[in-house]
Design a protein around this motif. Structure first.
Motif, mmCIF file in Angstrom:
data_model
loop_
_atom_site.group_PDB
_atom_site.id
_atom_site.type_symbol
_atom_site.label_atom_id
_atom_site.label_comp_id
_atom_site.label_asym_id
_atom_site.label_seq_id
_atom_site.Cartn_x
_atom_site.Cartn_y
_atom_site.Cartn_z
ATOM 1 N N VAL A 96 -29.749 -31.239 47.777
ATOM 2 C CA VAL A 96 -30.648 -32.369 47.527
ATOM 3 C C VAL A 96 -31.968 -31.879 46.929
ATOM 4 C CG1 VAL A 96 -31.288 -34.635 48.417
ATOM 5 C CG2 VAL A 96 -29.655 -33.291 49.654
ATOM 6 N N ASN A 97 -31.886 -30.803 46.147
ATOM 7 C CA ASN A 97 -33.057 -30.304 45.422
ATOM 8 C C ASN A 97 -33.145 -31.010 44.077
ATOM 9 O OD1 ASN A 97 -30.584 -28.898 44.800
ATOM 10 N ND2 ASN A 97 -31.769 -27.564 43.488
ATOM 11 N N LEU A 98 -34.320 -30.930 43.441
ATOM 12 C CA LEU A 98 -34.497 -31.532 42.121
ATOM 13 C C LEU A 98 -33.755 -30.673 41.094
ATOM 14 C CD1 LEU A 98 -35.748 -33.619 40.262
ATOM 15 C CD2 LEU A 98 -37.796 -32.196 40.124
ATOM 16 N N HIS A 99 -32.661 -31.200 40.583
ATOM 17 C CA HIS A 99 -31.813 -30.448 39.653
ATOM 18 C C HIS A 99 -31.288 -31.436 38.613
ATOM 19 C CE1 HIS A 99 -29.119 -27.538 38.017
ATOM 20 N NE2 HIS A 99 -28.034 -28.103 38.491
ATOM 21 N N LEU A 100 -32.092 -31.697 37.603
ATOM 22 C CA LEU A 100 -31.790 -32.730 36.614
ATOM 23 C C LEU A 100 -30.706 -32.247 35.652
ATOM 24 C CD1 LEU A 100 -33.245 -35.519 36.348
ATOM 25 C CD2 LEU A 100 -34.257 -34.610 34.271
ATOM 26 N N HIS A 101 -29.600 -32.961 35.581
ATOM 27 C CA HIS A 101 -28.539 -32.608 34.642
ATOM 28 C C HIS A 101 -27.742 -33.858 34.272
ATOM 29 C CE1 HIS A 101 -27.013 -32.161 38.719
ATOM 30 N NE2 HIS A 101 -25.780 -32.208 38.277
ATOM 31 N N ASP A 102 -27.162 -33.816 33.085
ATOM 32 C CA ASP A 102 -26.452 -34.952 32.509
ATOM 33 C C ASP A 102 -24.958 -34.652 32.479
ATOM 34 O OD1 ASP A 102 -25.358 -36.962 30.861
ATOM 35 O OD2 ASP A 102 -27.241 -37.208 29.796
ATOM 36 N N HIS A 103 -24.173 -35.502 33.132
ATOM 37 C CA HIS A 103 -22.711 -35.411 33.063
ATOM 38 C C HIS A 103 -22.221 -36.411 32.016
ATOM 39 C CE1 HIS A 103 -21.743 -32.995 36.727
ATOM 40 N NE2 HIS A 103 -22.935 -33.439 37.103
ATOM 41 N N ALA A 104 -21.427 -35.941 31.088
ATOM 42 C CA ALA A 104 -20.857 -36.822 30.061
ATOM 43 C C ALA A 104 -19.343 -36.648 30.052
ATOM 44 C CB ALA A 104 -21.440 -36.496 28.688
ATOM 45 N N VAL A 105 -18.628 -37.728 30.343
ATOM 46 C CA VAL A 105 -17.161 -37.744 30.223
ATOM 47 C C VAL A 105 -16.855 -38.318 28.839
ATOM 48 C CG1 VAL A 105 -15.003 -38.618 31.176
ATOM 49 C CG2 VAL A 105 -16.907 -38.036 32.710
ATOM 50 N N VAL A 106 -16.295 -37.476 27.963
ATOM 51 C CA VAL A 106 -16.183 -37.812 26.540
ATOM 52 C C VAL A 106 -14.735 -37.651 26.087
ATOM 53 C CG1 VAL A 106 -17.048 -37.290 24.226
ATOM 54 C CG2 VAL A 106 -18.533 -36.941 26.213
ATOM 55 N N SER A 107 -14.245 -38.625 25.324
ATOM 56 C CA SER A 107 -12.897 -38.486 24.767
ATOM 57 C C SER A 107 -12.845 -37.243 23.885
ATOM 58 C CB SER A 107 -12.531 -39.734 23.947
ATOM 59 O OG SER A 107 -13.415 -39.903 22.854
ATOM 60 N N ASP A 108 -11.787 -36.463 24.024
ATOM 61 C CA ASP A 108 -11.673 -35.216 23.269
ATOM 62 C C ASP A 108 -11.116 -35.516 21.879
ATOM 63 O OD1 ASP A 108 -12.296 -32.548 23.268
ATOM 64 O OD2 ASP A 108 -10.343 -31.887 23.974
ATOM 65 N N GLY A 109 -11.892 -36.319 21.169
ATOM 66 C CA GLY A 109 -11.509 -36.756 19.839
ATOM 67 C C GLY A 109 -12.284 -38.018 19.497
ATOM 68 N N CYS A 110 -12.072 -38.545 18.301
ATOM 69 C CA CYS A 110 -12.832 -39.705 17.812
ATOM 70 C C CYS A 110 -11.938 -40.928 17.629
ATOM 71 C CB CYS A 110 -13.489 -39.379 16.472
ATOM 72 S SG CYS A 110 -14.987 -38.394 16.607
ATOM 73 N N PHE A 111 -12.546 -42.090 17.811
ATOM 74 C CA PHE A 111 -11.889 -43.365 17.542
ATOM 75 C C PHE A 111 -12.425 -43.949 16.240
ATOM 76 C CE2 PHE A 111 -11.516 -42.996 22.143
ATOM 77 C CZ PHE A 111 -10.201 -43.390 22.358
ATOM 78 N N SER A 112 -11.537 -44.619 15.495
ATOM 79 C CA SER A 112 -11.941 -45.292 14.269
ATOM 80 C C SER A 112 -11.109 -46.559 14.111
ATOM 81 C CB SER A 112 -11.743 -44.384 13.057
ATOM 82 O OG SER A 112 -12.115 -45.047 11.863
ATOM 83 N N LEU A 113 -11.768 -47.643 13.731
ATOM 84 C CA LEU A 113 -11.077 -48.913 13.564
ATOM 85 C C LEU A 113 -10.681 -49.085 12.106
ATOM 86 C CD1 LEU A 113 -10.263 -51.450 15.185
ATOM 87 C CD2 LEU A 113 -12.410 -52.500 14.408
ATOM 88 N N GLY A 114 -9.386 -49.253 11.868
ATOM 89 C CA GLY A 114 -8.886 -49.432 10.500
ATOM 90 C C GLY A 114 -7.728 -50.407 10.461
ATOM 91 N N ASP A 115 -7.802 -51.397 9.606
ATOM 92 C CA ASP A 115 -6.756 -52.420 9.483
ATOM 93 C C ASP A 115 -6.486 -53.117 10.807
ATOM 94 O OD1 ASP A 115 -6.412 -51.779 6.777
ATOM 95 O OD2 ASP A 115 -4.995 -50.161 7.280
ATOM 96 N N GLY A 116 -7.550 -53.299 11.588
ATOM 97 C CA GLY A 116 -7.403 -53.992 12.865
ATOM 98 C C GLY A 116 -6.789 -53.140 13.957
ATOM 99 N N ILE A 117 -6.602 -51.843 13.691
ATOM 100 C CA ILE A 117 -5.995 -50.935 14.673
ATOM 101 C C ILE A 117 -7.002 -49.868 15.047
ATOM 102 C CG2 ILE A 117 -4.124 -49.292 15.105
ATOM 103 C CD1 ILE A 117 -2.468 -50.786 13.038
ATOM 104 N N LEU A 118 -7.080 -49.529 16.346
ATOM 105 C CA LEU A 118 -7.968 -48.473 16.812
ATOM 106 C C LEU A 118 -7.218 -47.140 16.754
ATOM 107 C CD1 LEU A 118 -10.848 -48.082 17.978
ATOM 108 C CD2 LEU A 118 -9.816 -48.165 20.254
ATOM 109 N N TRP A 119 -7.593 -46.293 15.793
ATOM 110 C CA TRP A 119 -6.938 -44.996 15.609
ATOM 111 C C TRP A 119 -7.690 -43.930 16.383
ATOM 112 C CZ3 TRP A 119 -2.412 -45.138 13.025
ATOM 113 C CH2 TRP A 119 -2.184 -46.219 12.169
ATOM 114 N N PHE A 120 -6.931 -42.954 16.883
ATOM 115 C CA PHE A 120 -7.546 -41.831 17.611
ATOM 116 C C PHE A 120 -7.254 -40.531 16.875
ATOM 117 C CE2 PHE A 120 -7.421 -38.495 20.966
ATOM 118 C CZ PHE A 120 -8.762 -38.555 21.328
ATOM 119 N N TYR A 121 -8.304 -39.745 16.645
ATOM 120 C CA TYR A 121 -8.190 -38.456 15.951
ATOM 121 C C TYR A 121 -8.505 -37.348 16.954
ATOM 122 C CZ TYR A 121 -8.401 -41.408 11.801
ATOM 123 O OH TYR A 121 -8.159 -42.379 10.844
ATOM 124 N N PRO A 122 -7.479 -36.657 17.481
ATOM 125 C CA PRO A 122 -7.724 -35.642 18.517
ATOM 126 C C PRO A 122 -8.489 -34.443 17.971
ATOM 127 C CG PRO A 122 -5.428 -35.597 17.826
ATOM 128 C CD PRO A 122 -6.053 -36.789 17.156
#
Length: 212
Positions: A96-122
């Motif tokens: 319970v000490n002051l220890h400032l840190h940021d946790h980020a849960v991030v998809s291991d790849g990118c999403f892109s919307l094309g032709d009404g479909i959500l594509w995933f690029y790993p």
């Protein structure tokens, strides 16, 4: 089972973690691989960030933008593509000490919307040398932002930019495969965990003493 108090309550905080992780699983994070990124700030900066209500959000935004650009390049994704991100800023360490840190849960790849479909690029496997470049970029952007907001002296920022070991740390070693939603839920509950852990509390009735 809520005490309705705006203080540190393991019961209320645990309930909040369950609610927020469930929302993230059901509505925010599609079934793709995820990576946990943890950004730790140098001890010299933690007090300044802790006392200024605007700075934690600024640092999360800088980390999110840096990771978005990083993934766009690695995935060779179309313009405008972006990873899914879930950020939690923790202000405490295990004692319970002051220890400032940021946790980020991030998809291991990118999403892109094309032709009404959500594509995933790993994304390809992570190279440790890439993290070193990310840390250096984060150090410069965060110090520059803190200077612009006039929350640290120019001399301190200049000195910290010369440190061979900056005190900034970024870890991206924890991964969750797309099919393991239970592991993703455990990861979300971990990053949303309360500052106080009931496992660390002991009570000695003979002394009427509670120890953490």
């Amino acid at each position: 089972f809520s005490c309705k108090r705006r203080m540190v309550c393991p019961s209320c905080d645990s309930k909040r973690a369950v609610v927020e992780s469930g929302h993230a699983l059901d509505e925010l994070l599609p079934a793709v691989p995820y990576r946990q990124w943890v950004l730790v700030l140098p001890k010299r900066l933690r007090y300044f960030v802790h006392r200024d209500p605007s700075l934690p959000g600024e640092i999360s935004r800088i980390l999110a933008e840096t990771l978005t650009n990083f993934y766009r390049i690695r995935c060779a994704a179309p313009e405008g593509a972006a990873p899914a991100q879930f950020h939690v800023l923790q202000r405490f360490g295990s004692s319970v000490n002051l220890h400032l840190h940021d946790h980020a849960v991030v998809s291991d790849g990118c999403f892109s919307l094309g032709d009404g479909i959500l594509w995933f690029y790993p994304a390809p496997p992570l190279d440790p040398r890439e993290i070193e470049k990310l840390v250096e970029g984060l150090r410069r952007r965060i110090l520059k932002r803190m200077l612009r907001l006039q929350v640290i002296p120019e001399a301190s920022a200049a000195e910290m930019l010369l440190w061979p070991h900056s005190g900034f740390s970024l870890d991206g070693g924890t991964c969750v495969v797309a099919e393991d939603r239970a592991a993703l839920e455990r990861l979300l509950l971990y990053v949303l965990r309360p500052a106080l852990s009931l496992k660390q509390l002991t009570y000695k009735p003979e002394e009427d003493l509670v120890r953490y």
